[in-house]
Scaffold this motif. Structure first.
Motif, short mmCIF file in Angstrom:
data_model
loop_
_atom_site.label_atom_id
_atom_site.label_comp_id
_atom_site.label_asym_id
_atom_site.label_seq_id
_atom_site.Cartn_x
_atom_site.Cartn_y
_atom_site.Cartn_z
N LYS A 62 0.84 -1.19 0.00
CA LYS A 62 0.00 0.00 0.00
C LYS A 62 0.88 1.25 0.00
O LYS A 62 1.48 1.59 1.01
CB LYS A 62 -0.91 0.01 1.23
N LEU A 63 0.98 1.88 -1.14
CA LEU A 63 1.80 3.08 -1.25
C LEU A 63 0.98 4.31 -0.86
O LEU A 63 -0.17 4.46 -1.28
CB LEU A 63 2.31 3.25 -2.68
N ASP A 64 1.58 5.17 -0.09
CA ASP A 64 0.92 6.40 0.37
C ASP A 64 1.13 7.49 -0.69
O ASP A 64 1.95 8.39 -0.52
CB ASP A 64 1.51 6.80 1.73
N ILE A 65 0.41 7.38 -1.79
CA ILE A 65 0.59 8.30 -2.92
C ILE A 65 0.25 9.73 -2.51
O ILE A 65 0.98 10.68 -2.83
CB ILE A 65 -0.29 7.88 -4.12
N ALA A 66 -0.86 9.91 -1.79
CA ALA A 66 -1.24 11.26 -1.35
C ALA A 66 -0.19 11.85 -0.43
O ALA A 66 0.13 13.05 -0.52
CB ALA A 66 -2.61 11.21 -0.66
N GLY A 67 0.37 11.03 0.45
CA GLY A 67 1.42 11.51 1.34
C GLY A 67 2.67 11.91 0.57
O GLY A 67 3.29 12.93 0.86
N MET A 68 3.04 11.09 -0.43
CA MET A 68 4.21 11.42 -1.27
C MET A 68 4.02 12.75 -1.97
O MET A 68 4.91 13.62 -1.98
CB MET A 68 4.44 10.32 -2.30
N PHE A 69 2.84 12.94 -2.58
CA PHE A 69 2.58 14.15 -3.36
C PHE A 69 2.60 15.40 -2.47
O PHE A 69 3.26 16.39 -2.79
CB PHE A 69 1.23 14.05 -4.07
N VAL A 112 0.35 25.21 3.02
CA VAL A 112 -0.87 24.49 2.62
C VAL A 112 -0.56 23.01 2.41
O VAL A 112 -1.27 22.12 2.93
CB VAL A 112 -1.46 25.11 1.35
N PHE A 113 0.49 22.71 1.64
CA PHE A 113 0.79 21.31 1.33
C PHE A 113 1.28 20.55 2.55
O PHE A 113 0.96 19.37 2.73
CB PHE A 113 1.81 21.23 0.20
N LEU A 114 2.06 21.19 3.41
CA LEU A 114 2.54 20.50 4.61
C LEU A 114 1.41 20.25 5.59
O LEU A 114 1.37 19.21 6.27
CB LEU A 114 3.68 21.28 5.26
N ALA A 115 0.46 21.20 5.68
CA ALA A 115 -0.72 20.96 6.52
C ALA A 115 -1.55 19.80 5.95
O ALA A 115 -2.03 18.94 6.70
CB ALA A 115 -1.57 22.23 6.59
N ALA A 116 -1.67 19.76 4.62
CA ALA A 116 -2.38 18.65 3.99
C ALA A 116 -1.64 17.34 4.22
O ALA A 116 -2.27 16.28 4.42
CB ALA A 116 -2.53 18.91 2.49
N PHE A 117 -0.31 17.39 4.20
CA PHE A 117 0.50 16.19 4.45
C PHE A 117 0.23 15.63 5.85
O PHE A 117 0.05 14.41 6.02
CB PHE A 117 1.99 16.54 4.30
#
Length: 544
Positions: A199-206, A242-247
Motif C-alpha cells: 500500500k503506497l501512500d501516494i497522497a502523502g508522497m505528493f 498548505v501542502f505540509l498541513a495537507a500532508f
C-alpha cells in the motif's frame, strides 16, 4: 555452522560492505566535483543566469525523496530500493553527460538527485540491519569519514577531470564506479520476500514533495533572486504551509504513512532530530562564510581558501572513526553533548577572529569545530536506530538525513540574511560617509557602491575576493574603501558566528532532554531474511 558456510558468509559480507563504501563515496563526490566544473559547463552551454539551478535541482529532488526512500525500504526491502536508486543515479549521470543545453542539464540533474536521495540513507539503514549496536557505532564512524573524505578530494578530482578531459566526464565517471557499486550490492545484499499487496501512500508522497520543494525554493531564492516580501516568495511559503498541513492530515489517516506521525510523539525521535536540525543550521551556515574570511581578510586565493577546509574535514574524519569507539564507553548522550560543546567552542573561536588572525589560528579554530561535528553526526543516526524496532528502521534513519538537509538549507538562509542585515547597517554607518566625501569625479563609482550596499552587501564583500573587480576601481578609492570593507566584514562575520553559536546552544540544551540510550549487543535483523550475516566480519575469530 560449518567452516565453509562461515567463510562464504564472510566473503558475502565484505562484498556488501565494499559496495556500500563505493556507493557512498561516488555519490558524495558528485556534488563537489560538479561544483568545480561549473565554469566550464557555463562556458560551453551558456545559461549563466540559471547556473544555480544545477545545484538547486539536485538539492530539491534529493531532499524530497529521502523520507520516501526510507519508508519504501521498510515496505519492499533494502535491495530493491537501493539498486533502483543506483540505477536512477547512473542513468541521470549518463544523461547529464549528454546534455546539449543548460535546460536539459538542469532536468537531468533533477533526475540524478532522485537517485542520490534514495542512496543517501540506504547505507546507514543497511548498517542498522546487519550490525549490533556496538559494531554499528564503529562502522557508522567509518562511513562518516568516507563522506568527509569526499569533501576533501572532490575539488581536486573534479579539477583534474576537467583539465585532462572535459566537463562531461565529471558525470561519465559515475558510470563505471556506479555499475561496480550496483553489482557488489546486488550480490552482497539478500532480497526480501514481499507477502501481500503493498500500500503506497501516494497522497502523502505528493503533498510532502510539494510542500518540501516549495519551502526549499522559498529559502533558496528569498533575499537573492527575489525580495523576501515579494509575491513569489510569499506565495512559495504559502504553498509550503498548505501542502505540509495537507500532508499532516493525510498521514494521520494513511494505513502506511510515509512519515508516521506517532514518531514525533517519541521523545528520542523529536530530540535527536531537533539536535541534528540545529547542528546543521549552525554548521552549514558557518562553513558557507569561511571563504569570505580566508580570502577577504587573510588574503588567500580561492584555491588556497578551499584547502583551508582540510583541517575541518580531517578532524571530523578522525573523531567520526574514534567516536564509534568512545561512545561505547561514555554513552550516547554524553558524547553528543560533548561534541555539541566542542562545536560551540569552535563558534566562539571563529567569532573572535579579527584583522590580525593568522592562517594557522583560523585553521586551528576549524579543527575544533570539526572535532565536535565528527563526534555528533554519526551518533545521532546510531541513537535513532537504537530507539526503534527494526520494522521502522528505514524511516527513522532517513528522517535523520532529511532533517539535517532541511537544517542546512535553513542555516544558509538564516545566517545569510543575518549577514546581509548586519552588513547593511555597518556599511551605511562606516562606508557611506567616506563615499560621500570622495571627489566629484568619483561620484559614479560612489553611487554604484552605495547601490550595492542597499541591494547586496555580500556582493560588495565579494569584491575583496575578486582581484579583477578590484582592478576596476582606482587605487586612491581602493585605499579609502578596502580597510573599511575589511573591518566591517570581520565584525559582520563575528556577528554571524555568534548567531550560529545560538543554534548550537539550543542543541546543547536539547541534549539534557535525551534519555539514556544503550547500545544493543544483539545484531539487528531485517524482516523476512533480508540482509547478510556480518558476524564473520565483525568477529572473525569467534565466527570460526
Amino acid at each position: 555452522m560449518s567452516e565453509q558456510t562461515t567463510q562464504n558468509r564472510q566473503k558475502n559480507s565484505w562484498v556488501l560492505i565494499t559496495g556500500l563504501l563505493v556507493a557512498m563515496l561516488f555519490a558524495a563526490l558528485d556534488n563537489t566535483i560538479v561544483g568545480t566544473a561549473m565554469p566550464r559547463i557555463v562556458g560551453e552551454l551558456g545559461g549563466l543566469a540559471v547556473m544555480t539551478w544545477l545545484t538547486t535541482a539536485y538539492m530539491l529532488t534529493s531532499t524530497a525523496v529521502v523520507p520516501i526512500a526510507g519508508k519504501l525500504a521498510d515496505m519492499i526491502g533494502r535491495k530493491t530500493v537501493y539498486v533502483t536508486g543506483l540505477v536512477i543515479f547512473i542513468a541521470g549521470s549518463a544523461l547529464c553527460g549528454m546534455a546539449d543545453t543548460m535546460t536539459q542539464l538542469i532536468v537531468y540533474r533533477g533526475i540524478q538527485g532522485i537517485g542520490g536521495g534514495v542512496m543517501m540513507p540506504m547505507a546507514m539503514i543497511i548498517i542498522g540491519d546487519i550490525f549490533t549496536g556496538e559494531q554499528r557505532a564503529k562502522w557508522q564512524g567509518v562511513f562518516g569519514a568516507v563522506f568527509g573524505l569526499s569533501s576533501i578530494v572532490g575539488p581536486q578530482v573534479g579539477g583534474w577531470i576537467v583539465d585532462s578531459f572535459n566537463w562531461r566526464w565529471v558525470f561519465y565517471i559515475n558510470l563505471p564506479v556506479g555499475i561496480l557499486a550496483t553489482v557488489l550490492i546486488f550480490l552482497g545484499l539478500k532480497n526480501r520476500r514481499v507477502d501481500g499487496p503493498i500500500k503506497l501512500d501516494i497522497a502523502g508522497m505528493f503533498t510532502m514533495i510539494a510542500g518540501v520543494v516549495s519551502l526549499l525554493l522559498a529559502l533558496t531564492f528569498g533575499g537573492k533572486e527575489y525580495p523576501w516580501l515579494s509575491w513569489q516568495i510569499i506565495g512559495l511559503f504559502a504553498l509550503a504551509a498548505v501542502f505540509l498541513a495537507a500532508f499532516v492530515r493525510v498521514e494521520s489517516r494513511a494505513s502506511e504513512p510515509i512519515l508516521p506521525l506517532h514518531l514525533f510523539r517519541n521523545k528520542a525521535f523529536a530530540v535527536l532530530n531537533g539536535i541534528g536540525f540545529l547542528m546543521s543550521i549552525g554548521m552549514f551556515g558557518a562553513i558557507m562564510f569561511v571563504p569570505f574570511f580566508m580570502q577577504g581578510i587573510i588574503g588567500m586565493s580561492p584555491s588556497e581558501s578551499g584547502t583551508m577546509m582540510l583541517p575541518l574535514m580531517l578532524s571530523m574524519m578522525v573523531t567520526s572513526i574514534l567516536g564509534g569507539r568512545f561512545v561505547r564507553k561514555v554513552g550516547i548522550r554524553k558524547q553528543i553533548m560533548f561534541g555539541m560543546v566542542l562545536m560551540g567552542i569552535g563558534f566562539v573561536l571563529l567569532s573572535m577572529m579579527n584583522l590580525d588572525t593568522t592562517q594557522f589560528v583560523a585553521a586551528a579554530n576549524l579543527v575544533v569545530l570539526g572535532l565536535g561535528m565528527g563526534l555528533v553526526m554519526p551518533v545521532i543516526t546510531l541513537a535513532l536506530q537504537e530507539s526503534f524496532p527494526k520494522s521502522e528502521l528505514g524511516v527513522v534513519t532517513s528522517s535523520s538525513q532529511f532533517f539535517r538537509q532541511i537544517g542546512g538549507t535553513f542555516g544558509m538562509t538564516i545566517l545569510g540574511a543575518v549577514m546581509n542585515a548586519r552588513s547593511a547597517n555597518l556599511l551605511n554607518e562606516q562606508l557611506v560617509p567616506k563615499l560621500e566625501a570622495l571627489p566629484a569625479q568619483a561620484h559614479g563609482i560612489a553611487q554604484q557602491l552605495e547601490g550595492m550596499i542597499a541591494q547586496s552587501p555580500q556582493g560588495l564583500y565579494s569584491m575583496l575576493l575578486s582581484p579583477e573587480a578590484m582592478a576596476k576601481i582606482p587605487a586612491p578609492i581602493q585605499q579609502t574603501i578596502v580597510p573599511t570593507l575589511q573591518s566591517t566584514l570581520v565584525e559582520t562575520l563575528s556577528h554571524v558566528y555568534l548567531y550560529g553559536l545560538g543554534f548550537i546552544a539550543f542543541g546543547i540544551v536539547l541534549t539534557f532532554f535525551l534519555g539514556t540510550i544503550k547500545l544493543s549487543a544483539a545484531k539487528g535483523k531485517a524482516e523476512q531474511g533480508e540482509g547478510t550475516d556480518i558476524k564473520a566480519v565483525a568477529n572473525p575469530v569467534n565466527a570460526k
